[in-house]
Scaffold this motif. Structure first.
Motif, short mmCIF file in Angstrom:
data_model
loop_
_atom_site.label_atom_id
_atom_site.label_comp_id
_atom_site.label_asym_id
_atom_site.label_seq_id
_atom_site.Cartn_x
_atom_site.Cartn_y
_atom_site.Cartn_z
N ARG A 7 0.84 -1.20 0.00
CA ARG A 7 0.00 0.00 0.00
C ARG A 7 0.88 1.25 0.00
N PRO A 8 0.52 2.26 -0.80
CA PRO A 8 1.32 3.49 -0.82
C PRO A 8 1.10 4.31 0.43
N GLY A 9 2.18 4.86 0.98
CA GLY A 9 2.09 5.71 2.16
C GLY A 9 2.26 7.16 1.79
N ARG A 10 1.93 8.05 2.72
CA ARG A 10 2.03 9.48 2.45
C ARG A 10 3.48 9.94 2.28
N ASP A 11 4.43 9.14 2.81
CA ASP A 11 5.84 9.54 2.76
C ASP A 11 6.53 9.04 1.49
N GLY A 12 5.77 8.56 0.52
CA GLY A 12 6.36 8.12 -0.73
C GLY A 12 6.92 6.73 -0.69
N ALA A 13 6.49 5.91 0.27
CA ALA A 13 6.98 4.54 0.38
C ALA A 13 5.85 3.56 0.10
N TRP A 14 6.23 2.35 -0.23
CA TRP A 14 5.27 1.25 -0.28
C TRP A 14 5.36 0.50 1.05
N TYR A 15 4.24 0.20 1.67
CA TYR A 15 4.23 -0.54 2.91
C TYR A 15 3.64 -1.92 2.70
N VAL A 16 4.33 -2.93 3.23
CA VAL A 16 3.79 -4.28 3.21
C VAL A 16 2.82 -4.37 4.39
N THR A 17 1.55 -4.59 4.09
CA THR A 17 0.54 -4.54 5.14
C THR A 17 -0.10 -5.89 5.44
N GLY A 18 0.25 -6.91 4.70
CA GLY A 18 -0.34 -8.21 4.97
C GLY A 18 -0.10 -9.16 3.81
N THR A 19 -0.69 -10.33 3.88
CA THR A 19 -0.55 -11.32 2.82
C THR A 19 -1.92 -11.82 2.39
N ARG A 20 -1.94 -12.42 1.22
CA ARG A 20 -3.15 -13.05 0.71
C ARG A 20 -2.82 -14.50 0.40
N PRO A 21 -3.03 -15.39 1.36
CA PRO A 21 -2.67 -16.80 1.15
C PRO A 21 -3.31 -17.42 -0.08
N ALA A 22 -4.56 -17.03 -0.36
CA ALA A 22 -5.26 -17.61 -1.52
C ALA A 22 -4.98 -16.73 -2.74
N VAL A 23 -3.92 -17.03 -3.45
CA VAL A 23 -3.55 -16.24 -4.61
C VAL A 23 -4.64 -16.28 -5.67
N GLU A 24 -5.36 -17.40 -5.74
CA GLU A 24 -6.40 -17.53 -6.76
C GLU A 24 -7.46 -16.45 -6.61
N ALA A 25 -7.64 -15.97 -5.39
CA ALA A 25 -8.68 -14.98 -5.13
C ALA A 25 -8.37 -13.64 -5.78
N THR A 26 -7.12 -13.45 -6.21
CA THR A 26 -6.72 -12.19 -6.82
C THR A 26 -6.88 -12.21 -8.34
N ALA A 27 -7.34 -13.32 -8.89
CA ALA A 27 -7.37 -13.49 -10.34
C ALA A 27 -8.25 -12.45 -11.04
N SER A 28 -9.28 -11.94 -10.34
CA SER A 28 -10.19 -10.99 -10.96
C SER A 28 -9.67 -9.56 -10.92
N LEU A 29 -8.55 -9.33 -10.27
CA LEU A 29 -8.02 -7.98 -10.15
C LEU A 29 -7.30 -7.57 -11.43
N LYS A 30 -7.08 -6.26 -11.57
CA LYS A 30 -6.44 -5.72 -12.78
C LYS A 30 -4.97 -6.13 -12.84
N PRO A 31 -4.55 -6.84 -13.88
CA PRO A 31 -3.14 -7.25 -13.98
C PRO A 31 -2.27 -6.10 -14.50
N LEU A 32 -1.22 -5.75 -13.76
CA LEU A 32 -0.28 -4.72 -14.18
C LEU A 32 0.98 -5.34 -14.76
N PHE A 33 1.24 -6.56 -14.35
CA PHE A 33 2.41 -7.28 -14.86
C PHE A 33 2.16 -8.78 -14.70
N LYS A 34 2.43 -9.52 -15.75
CA LYS A 34 2.33 -10.99 -15.68
C LYS A 34 3.51 -11.61 -16.40
N ARG A 35 4.09 -12.61 -15.75
CA ARG A 35 5.23 -13.29 -16.36
C ARG A 35 4.77 -14.16 -17.52
N ARG A 36 3.60 -14.75 -17.38
CA ARG A 36 3.10 -15.63 -18.45
C ARG A 36 1.84 -15.03 -19.07
#
Length: 374
Positions: A345-374
């Motif tokens: 998540r972007p912070g006000r100080d210009g940094a990216w903050y790691v705020t958690g994990t998503r164990p079920a990667v499949e659940a992110t499939a419907s999100l907008k892809p910005l980069f994909k290796r395959r």
């Protein structure tokens, strides 16, 4: 892919390891020890910024140009004369320590990065000595040991394991293991002994037998991992040396030469902010293609760090080996090839903050892809 070999120059990863080091002025060789040396460039007694910078550039040039110790000594002599530096110890011994230590640690740090990139096809590492009469008894006992690349043995016994240690490791595939009749070795017994600085009385704690004080860490992991040890090390320096180290942060070379890093380091050293680590923007942007080039990644500590556990140590490697980067509003989801996805998540100080994990990667499939290796 051919297995990485020590001394195979040009060695881009080893050169990068040296170039990215933060220059820290120190009065004595034991002002700093341990894993912080994977991030910091120090030469005992070199406390002036200009002197330390010139020595740093000389050792980087030696690595990048494949220079011999004789060539490095010529540069060393010129630097010493120009700065009027009166160093302790004989020239031959002093230059040998500086040259050998930086050549060995940078090579092994670079190899570790290469090993990580081929871990899927070469999942084993084998400890190797040079096999002559100068090999230390304990190191000789480890010769030939084969353990998985992710085994805890390599956290403390990945070479070099002391001053002048010439040990290395090689990576192995399943095919090589079968061809050479090798098997995974039993977990080596690790005996610990208490180490104390006889001059200062400082208690270093328990160190594995056969490993010098301050060398019981994996230089590759420490280099590629978060920088939390760097700020902690600066915090513990004497006041005058600490001030010089913080001043030096304004003229850092390599990937750390960014205004956000220069602002972060003093605050972290002073304990004003709690961070588990820092990643330069360039290291993340290589795969986090949606991230602005001016934005670094800071990993927050506290409850988030506790929930991520050991994953923090491997975060840079995970970012360098992503399958995809997805967007969920303002949040980026970094999806590594294995393991839980990270939310950034972007912070006000210009940094990216790691705020958690998503164990079920499949659940992110419907999100907008910005980069994909395959």
């Amino acid at each position: 892919m051919a297995e990485p070999q020590l001394g195979a120059v040009p060695f881009a990863e080893a050169i990068a390891h040296l170039r990215q080091k933060v220059r820290l002025p120190t009065a004595r060789s034991d002002d700093l020890h341990g894993r912080v040396h994977a991030k910091a460039f120090t030469v005992a007694g070199a406390q002036k910024a200009g002197l330390l910078a010139d020595l740093h550039e000389a050792i980087v040039a030696a690595r990048a140009g494949g220079q011999s110790i004789g060539q490095f000594r010529k540069a060393f002599d010129e630097i010493v004369t120009r700065h009027g530096w009166s160093y302790h110890g004989k020239r031959g011994w002093r230059t040998r320590v500086i040259y050998d230590t930086n050549m060995a640690t940078s090579a092994m740090a670079g190899q570790w990065q290469q090993f990580q990139s081929t871990a899927g096809t070469r999942p084993y590492l084998q400890y190797q000595t040079v096999g002559d009469g100068r090999v230390r008894p304990q190191h000789r006992a480890w010769h030939g040991t084969v353990r998985p690349i992710g085994d805890g043995f390599w956290d403390s016994h990945y070479p070099p394991n002391g001053w002048g240690c010439r040990c290395t490791v090689r990576s192995l595939s399943d095919v090589q293991m079968q061809r050479d009749g090798l098997e995974v070795s039993p977990t080596p017994a690790v005996k610990l002994t208490e180490r104390i600085n006889t001059q200062t009385g400082e208690v270093y704690g328990k160190v594995p037998v056969g490993i010098d004080v301050g060398w019981d860490y994996n230089v590759g992991k420490a280099w590629l991992g978060p920088d939390f040890a760097l700020a902690d090390a600066i915090k513990r320096l004497p006041a005058a040396t600490q001030a010089a180290a913080l001043a030096e942060s304004a003229t850092l070379s390599g990937l750390h030469q960014t205004a956000p890093f220069n602002a972060w380091l003093p605050r972290a050293a002073a304990g004003e902010i709690q961070t588990a680590g820092w990643l330069p923007a360039e290291a993340a942007v290589a795969t986090l293609e949606a991230a602005p080039a001016s934005r670094p990644l800071i990993v927050v500590a506290g409850d988030t760090a506790a929930s991520l556990g050991h994953a923090l140590q491997d975060l840079p490697l995970r970012l360098a080996d992503l399958d995809a980067v997805l967007q969920d509003g303002d949040t980026l989801i970094a999806v590594p090839r294995a393991g839980a996805a990270f939310e950034l998540r972007p912070g006000r100080d210009g940094a990216w903050y790691v705020t958690g994990t998503r164990p079920a990667v499949e659940a992110t499939a419907s999100l907008k892809p910005l980069f994909k290796r395959r």
